[in-house]
Motif scaffolding. Structure first.
Motif, PDB file in Angstrom:
ATOM      1  N   CYS A  57     -12.258  11.088  -3.219  1.00 60.77           N
ATOM      2  CA  CYS A  57     -13.677  10.821  -2.895  1.00 60.77           C
ATOM      3  C   CYS A  57     -13.972  11.072  -1.445  1.00 60.77           C
ATOM      4  O   CYS A  57     -13.230  11.157  -0.598  1.00 60.77           O
ATOM      5  CB  CYS A  57     -14.045   9.392  -3.244  1.00 60.77           C
ATOM      6  SG  CYS A  57     -14.075   9.107  -5.003  1.00 60.77           S
TER       7      CYS A  57
ATOM      8  N   ASN B 268       0.824  -1.212   0.000  1.00 60.26           N
ATOM      9  CA  ASN B 268       0.000   0.000   0.000  1.00 60.26           C
ATOM     10  C   ASN B 268       0.856   1.259   0.000  1.00 60.26           C
ATOM     11  O   ASN B 268       0.569   2.216  -0.721  1.00 60.26           O
ATOM     12  CB  ASN B 268      -0.930   0.022   1.215  1.00 60.26           C
ATOM     13  CG  ASN B 268      -1.982  -1.046   1.152  1.00 60.26           C
ATOM     14  OD1 ASN B 268      -2.518  -1.332   0.094  1.00 60.26           O
ATOM     15  ND2 ASN B 268      -2.277  -1.657   2.275  1.00 60.26           N
TER      16      ASN B 268
ATOM     17  N   PHE C 267      -4.950  -0.865  -1.377  1.00 61.75           N
ATOM     18  CA  PHE C 267      -4.766  -0.366  -2.734  1.00 61.75           C
ATOM     19  C   PHE C 267      -4.308  -1.498  -3.647  1.00 61.75           C
ATOM     20  O   PHE C 267      -3.406  -2.246  -3.315  1.00 61.75           O
ATOM     21  CB  PHE C 267      -3.708   0.737  -2.769  1.00 61.75           C
ATOM     22  CG  PHE C 267      -4.030   1.940  -1.914  1.00 61.75           C
ATOM     23  CD1 PHE C 267      -5.282   2.512  -1.930  1.00 61.75           C
ATOM     24  CD2 PHE C 267      -3.058   2.502  -1.113  1.00 61.75           C
ATOM     25  CE1 PHE C 267      -5.569   3.619  -1.149  1.00 61.75           C
ATOM     26  CE2 PHE C 267      -3.321   3.610  -0.329  1.00 61.75           C
ATOM     27  CZ  PHE C 267      -4.586   4.174  -0.351  1.00 61.75           C
TER      28      PHE C 267
ATOM     29  N   TRP D 137      -9.407   7.021  -3.508  1.00 62.82           N
ATOM     30  CA  TRP D 137      -9.357   7.188  -2.050  1.00 62.82           C
ATOM     31  C   TRP D 137      -9.093   8.654  -1.684  1.00 62.82           C
ATOM     32  O   TRP D 137      -9.718   9.186  -0.780  1.00 62.82           O
ATOM     33  CB  TRP D 137      -8.303   6.264  -1.462  1.00 62.82           C
ATOM     34  CG  TRP D 137      -8.201   6.293   0.025  1.00 62.82           C
ATOM     35  CD1 TRP D 137      -9.073   5.731   0.907  1.00 62.82           C
ATOM     36  CD2 TRP D 137      -7.164   6.882   0.812  1.00 62.82           C
ATOM     37  NE1 TRP D 137      -8.637   5.941   2.196  1.00 62.82           N
ATOM     38  CE2 TRP D 137      -7.480   6.647   2.163  1.00 62.82           C
ATOM     39  CE3 TRP D 137      -6.009   7.585   0.496  1.00 62.82           C
ATOM     40  CZ2 TRP D 137      -6.671   7.089   3.208  1.00 62.82           C
ATOM     41  CZ3 TRP D 137      -5.196   8.024   1.524  1.00 62.82           C
ATOM     42  CH2 TRP D 137      -5.535   7.783   2.857  1.00 62.82           C
TER      43      TRP D 137
ATOM     44  N   GLN E  40      -4.937   0.569   4.316  1.00 61.77           N
ATOM     45  CA  GLN E  40      -5.727   0.574   3.086  1.00 61.77           C
ATOM     46  C   GLN E  40      -5.479  -0.707   2.296  1.00 61.77           C
ATOM     47  O   GLN E  40      -4.615  -1.507   2.636  1.00 61.77           O
ATOM     48  CB  GLN E  40      -5.379   1.808   2.247  1.00 61.77           C
ATOM     49  CG  GLN E  40      -5.531   3.117   2.980  1.00 61.77           C
ATOM     50  CD  GLN E  40      -6.873   3.276   3.674  1.00 61.77           C
ATOM     51  OE1 GLN E  40      -7.924   3.084   3.070  1.00 61.77           O
ATOM     52  NE2 GLN E  40      -6.830   3.630   4.941  1.00 61.77           N
TER      53      GLN E  40
ATOM     54  N   ASP F 223      -6.942   3.151  -7.362  1.00 62.20           N
ATOM     55  CA  ASP F 223      -7.464   3.048  -5.999  1.00 62.20           C
ATOM     56  C   ASP F 223      -6.985   4.204  -5.130  1.00 62.20           C
ATOM     57  O   ASP F 223      -7.738   4.734  -4.328  1.00 62.20           O
ATOM     58  CB  ASP F 223      -7.037   1.723  -5.347  1.00 62.20           C
ATOM     59  CG  ASP F 223      -7.795   0.525  -5.875  1.00 62.20           C
ATOM     60  OD1 ASP F 223      -8.860   0.697  -6.493  1.00 62.20           O
ATOM     61  OD2 ASP F 223      -7.304  -0.601  -5.667  1.00 62.20           O
ATOM     62  N   VAL F 224      -5.732   4.593  -5.299  1.00 63.16           N
ATOM     63  CA  VAL F 224      -5.180   5.719  -4.528  1.00 63.16           C
ATOM     64  C   VAL F 224      -5.909   7.012  -4.906  1.00 63.16           C
ATOM     65  O   VAL F 224      -6.332   7.778  -4.040  1.00 63.16           O
ATOM     66  CB  VAL F 224      -3.664   5.861  -4.745  1.00 63.16           C
ATOM     67  CG1 VAL F 224      -3.127   7.113  -4.072  1.00 63.16           C
ATOM     68  CG2 VAL F 224      -2.934   4.628  -4.260  1.00 63.16           C
TER      69      VAL F 224
END
Length: 71
Positions: A71, A14, A59, A68, A57, A64-65
């Motif tokens: 959002c 991650n 990821f 994250w 997390q 995905d990063v």
């Protein structure tokens, strides 16, 4: 060694994905450039908190990063 470099070198998957994403996007997006600087300016206590947060997390990739963070 900067905090971003520590994330990439000492962290788990991650941390490495997060660091790579920030470095890749820091020159193309103002947000990521500021984030890069902010992470590198963290003192040891805040860096440790940040390190733990990123480590929790899941990821899979840079997308995905980005999701994250934005959002």
């Amino acid at each position: 060694m900067t905090n971003i470099q520590k994330l990439a070198a000492e962290g788990n998957k991650n941390h490495r994905i997060f660091a790579a994403t920030v470095v890749d996007l820091m020159n193309s997006q103002g947000f990521y450039g500021r984030l890069y600087c902010s992470i590198n300016e963290l003192d040891n206590d805040r860096y440790e908190q940040f390190f733990e947060l990123i480590g929790e997390q899941n990821f899979k990739d840079s997308l995905d990063v980005v999701l994250w963070l934005e959002c």
